[in-house]
Design an enzyme around this catalytic site. Structure first.
Site, PDB file in Angstrom:
ATOM      1  N   GLU A 129      11.915   4.994  75.848  1.00  0.00           N
ATOM      2  CA  GLU A 129      10.458   4.832  75.849  1.00  0.00           C
ATOM      3  C   GLU A 129      10.003   3.839  74.788  1.00  0.00           C
ATOM      4  OE1 GLU A 129       9.478   8.851  74.948  1.00  0.00           O
ATOM      5  OE2 GLU A 129       9.606   9.492  77.026  1.00  0.00           O
ATOM      6  N   PRO A 130      10.372   2.582  74.912  1.00  0.00           N
ATOM      7  CA  PRO A 130       9.938   1.607  73.908  1.00  0.00           C
ATOM      8  C   PRO A 130       8.457   1.289  74.055  1.00  0.00           C
ATOM      9  CG  PRO A 130      11.064   0.494  75.700  1.00  0.00           C
ATOM     10  CD  PRO A 130      11.173   1.975  75.990  1.00  0.00           C
ATOM     11  N   GLY A 131       7.736   1.279  72.967  1.00  0.00           N
ATOM     12  CA  GLY A 131       6.330   0.895  72.978  1.00  0.00           C
ATOM     13  C   GLY A 131       6.153  -0.357  72.140  1.00  0.00           C
ATOM     14  N   ARG A 132       6.270  -0.158  70.827  1.00  0.00           N
ATOM     15  CA  ARG A 132       6.075  -1.253  69.877  1.00  0.00           C
ATOM     16  C   ARG A 132       6.943  -2.469  70.216  1.00  0.00           C
ATOM     17  NH1 ARG A 132       4.435  -0.006  64.609  1.00  0.00           N
ATOM     18  NH2 ARG A 132       5.205   2.104  64.919  1.00  0.00           N
ATOM     19  N   TYR A 177      -1.291   3.531  57.182  1.00  0.00           N
ATOM     20  CA  TYR A 177       0.149   3.606  56.883  1.00  0.00           C
ATOM     21  C   TYR A 177       0.616   2.600  55.850  1.00  0.00           C
ATOM     22  CZ  TYR A 177      -0.255   5.113  61.832  1.00  0.00           C
ATOM     23  OH  TYR A 177      -0.633   5.675  63.021  1.00  0.00           O
ATOM     24  N   CYS A 201     -18.057  -0.676  55.905  1.00  0.00           N
ATOM     25  CA  CYS A 201     -18.616  -0.170  54.651  1.00  0.00           C
ATOM     26  C   CYS A 201     -17.699   0.891  54.069  1.00  0.00           C
ATOM     27  CB  CYS A 201     -19.997   0.405  54.914  1.00  0.00           C
ATOM     28  SG  CYS A 201     -21.231  -0.854  54.785  1.00  0.00           S
ATOM     29  N   GLU A 202     -16.568   0.453  53.577  1.00  0.00           N
ATOM     30  CA  GLU A 202     -15.575   1.378  53.029  1.00  0.00           C
ATOM     31  C   GLU A 202     -14.549   0.558  52.257  1.00  0.00           C
ATOM     32  OE1 GLU A 202     -14.265   4.455  55.591  1.00  0.00           O
ATOM     33  OE2 GLU A 202     -12.277   4.571  54.687  1.00  0.00           O
TER      34      GLU A 202
HETATM   35  N1  LLP Z   1       7.962   8.134  72.893  1.00  0.00           N
HETATM   36  C1  LLP Z   1       7.329   9.076  72.186  1.00  0.00           C
HETATM   37  C2  LLP Z   1       7.461  10.466  72.573  1.00  0.00           C
HETATM   38  C3  LLP Z   1       6.539   8.724  71.076  1.00  0.00           C
HETATM   39  O1  LLP Z   1       5.940   9.675  70.379  1.00  0.00           O
HETATM   40  C4  LLP Z   1       6.412   7.356  70.744  1.00  0.00           C
HETATM   41  C5  LLP Z   1       5.568   6.947  69.614  1.00  0.00           C
HETATM   42  C6  LLP Z   1       7.072   6.405  71.531  1.00  0.00           C
HETATM   43  C7  LLP Z   1       7.850   6.833  72.587  1.00  0.00           C
HETATM   44  C8  LLP Z   1       6.982   4.928  71.265  1.00  0.00           C
HETATM   45  O2  LLP Z   1       7.531   4.590  70.049  1.00  0.00           O
HETATM   46  P1  LLP Z   1       7.643   3.030  69.631  1.00  0.00           P
HETATM   47  O3  LLP Z   1       8.727   2.403  70.503  1.00  0.00           O
HETATM   48  O4  LLP Z   1       6.337   2.417  69.861  1.00  0.00           O
HETATM   49  O5  LLP Z   1       8.016   3.088  68.204  1.00  0.00           O
HETATM   50  N2  LLP Z   1       0.441   4.667  65.441  1.00  0.00           N
HETATM   51  C9  LLP Z   1       1.730   4.484  64.787  1.00  0.00           C
HETATM   52  C10 LLP Z   1       2.884   4.713  65.704  1.00  0.00           C
HETATM   53  C11 LLP Z   1       2.891   6.105  66.303  1.00  0.00           C
HETATM   54  C12 LLP Z   1       4.035   6.283  67.250  1.00  0.00           C
HETATM   55  C13 LLP Z   1       3.899   7.567  67.972  1.00  0.00           C
HETATM   56  N3  LLP Z   1       4.875   7.784  68.974  1.00  0.00           N
HETATM   57  C14 LLP Z   1       1.774   3.063  64.202  1.00  0.00           C
HETATM   58  O6  LLP Z   1       0.786   2.339  64.340  1.00  0.00           O
HETATM   59  O7  LLP Z   1       2.762   2.681  63.579  1.00  0.00           O
END
Ligand code: LLP
Length: 433
Positions: A291-294, A335, A362-363
């Site tokens: 599950e890649p997001g970033r 973070y 404003c912070e």
């Molecule tokens: N799968 C699950 C179950 C997750 O909880 C996450 C991210 C991902 C996949 C995707 O992870 P990635 O490949 O994107 O690292 N808002 C934070 C990141 C929170 C990530 C939460 N879960 C930030 O801006 O760094």
């Protein structure tokens, strides 16, 4: 100097992104402005898809973790690229549905799904729930029974692995709010419950160890722990998992201090452990999903701002304040995340002014990035770029101070188009009675 090869400088000394002049884009669409390089998103998808097929076999599938960035056009791109998706809310599910995404390829996450969420996901035909706990399994069973269907489910378990990343994104430990721990025996109890429910079809298990992970062997250790757990469940419950979801988490390069990860290479290492441990345990190999997001969207994004004020406090520090801030990118405030900041309209000028890039809210905590270098000549009206903002920026944007959210403009083959329009004052009051 650049963290990704979609960045460059043209003859005018302007920053280019996906081959396009950022100064022209800012003039055309205004600032603050999110840009997304469509080709880079597609490239990142293909890296995962090809490497997963090569290393894990034809049943392996990358799911784009759409919490990283979610809007209709992005799901269309994911559909074209043959990706699955990880969704975490009805909002994401409905957005994917609007894009015509085949939701049988969607995995529904979340640790506190409501009855309405469960019903919405079933209405939309979400392929698989990733059930977090016993309460949720009960709700899925009840809704599926009502509809006379059998819902496919994975169980979220915590393998007890420290990914050496920052606290808020560290999710694979025993005391996490997510899932049930292998170490306490509660993961097994959850599996027993799932197997006892007539309207639930258990496919396998899920874990997610953390985000922005660079540490060497985190996924190798996770796959090892998960396969041993699967083998244990096979022995004790007679249940053979057909699917293993290893979550997301590979890190991206925000600054040149961050390492470059070769995803295909990394996945090759994980696969070697996967095949070896399955062999050792005489385990039929489950299909693998990630599950890649970033790592799909981060380096495909860039944000443009216009400087509004330059404040020098002799003997203390300097600030350059821009027309956006924690409302479009809360990640430094939350973070302390690092970013690369560039003077988009004067890339060839020497950068000698050390300053904090401040937002417009404003912070005092509204800082986009401390301690950056900009040209001594920087002044109101200059264009400033923050790089690698494709993940967890638009997705985490807010209307704090009633600041409207910027548009998302996609760049494709030398052209640009609006994928999400800029919010207006009317949008901001649209819900007010
Ligand atoms: N799968 C699950 C179950 C997750 O909880 C996450 C991210 C991902 C996949 C995707 O992870 P990635 O490949 O994107 O690292 N808002 C934070 C990141 C929170 C990530 C939460 N879960 C930030 O801006 O760094």
């Amino acid at each position: 100097m650049f963290t990704c090869d979609n960045l460059g400088v043209n003859e005018a000394g302007h920053l280019t992104f996906a081959g396009q002049d950022t100064v022209s884009l800012a003039a055309r669409y205004g600032t603050p402005l999110y840009l997304m390089d469509e080709a880079r998103v597609r490239h990142n998808c293909r890296v995962y898809r090809d490497a997963m097929r090569r290393h894990f076999g034809k049943n392996a599938l990358p799911l784009y973790a759409s919490k990283a960035n979610s809007f209709t056009q992005l799901y269309r791109v994911m559909r074209d690229e043959g990706m699955g998706v990880d969704v975490v809310s009805c909002g994401e599910i409905r957005t994917a549905a609007k894009a015509g995404f085949d939701l049988s390829r969607a995995f529904f996450h979340g640790n506190a799904k409501t009855d309405a969420d469960v019903a919405c996901a079933m209405d939309c035909g979400v392929g698989c729930f990733v059930a977090d706990n016993e309460d949720e399994l009960g709700a899925i069973e009840a809704e599926a029974a009502k509809r006379g269907l059998v819902q496919k489910v994975l169980l979220r378990v915590t393998p007890g692995i420290d990914p050496h990343t920052y606290e808020a994104v560290n999710t694979g430990m025993v005391d996490s709010k997510f899932g049930r721990a292998i170490a306490t025996g509660q993961a097994e109890e959850l599996a027993r419950l799932a197997l006892s429910l007539p309207h639930v079809e258990l496919l396998g298990f899920h874990c997610h160890v953390g985000s922005q992970v660079f540490a060497e062997d985190v996924f190798e250790r996770a796959v090892d722990v998960m396969l041993r757990f699967i083998a244990e469940m096979r022995r004790r419950l007679g249940f053979t998992a057909s699917l293993l979801d290893l979550g997301g988490g590979y890190g991206v390069r925000y600054t040149s201090d961050d390492p470059v990860l070769d995803i295909a290479d990394k996945l090759g290492n994980v696969a070697r452990v996967f095949h070896a441990v399955c062999k050792e345990l005489s385990l039929p190999e489950p299909a693998v999903v990630l599950e890649p997001g970033r790592s799909i969207v981060a380096d495909a994004g860039l944000t443009l701002y216009t400087a509004q004020s330059v404040k020098r406090i002799p003997g203390y520090k300097n600030y350059v304040a821009v027309d956006g801030g924690m409302t479009d990118n809360p990640r430094y405030a939350l973070y302390k995340s690092r970013y690369t900041v560039l003077p988009a309209d004067s890339m060839n000028a020497p950068r000698t002014l050390r300053c904090d890039l401040a937002g417009c809210c404003c912070e005092s905590g509204d800082i986009l990035q401390p301690d950056v270098l900009l040209p001594e000549t920087v002044r109101r009206g200059d264009l400033i770029a923050v790089c690698t903002t494709g993940a967890y920026n638009y997705a985490m944007a807010s209307n704090y101070n009633r600041v409207p959210r910027p548009p998302v403009v996609m760049l494709r083959d030398g052209e640009s188009y609006v994928a999400v329009r800029r919010e207006t004052a009317d949008d901001l009051t649209a819900l007010d009675e």
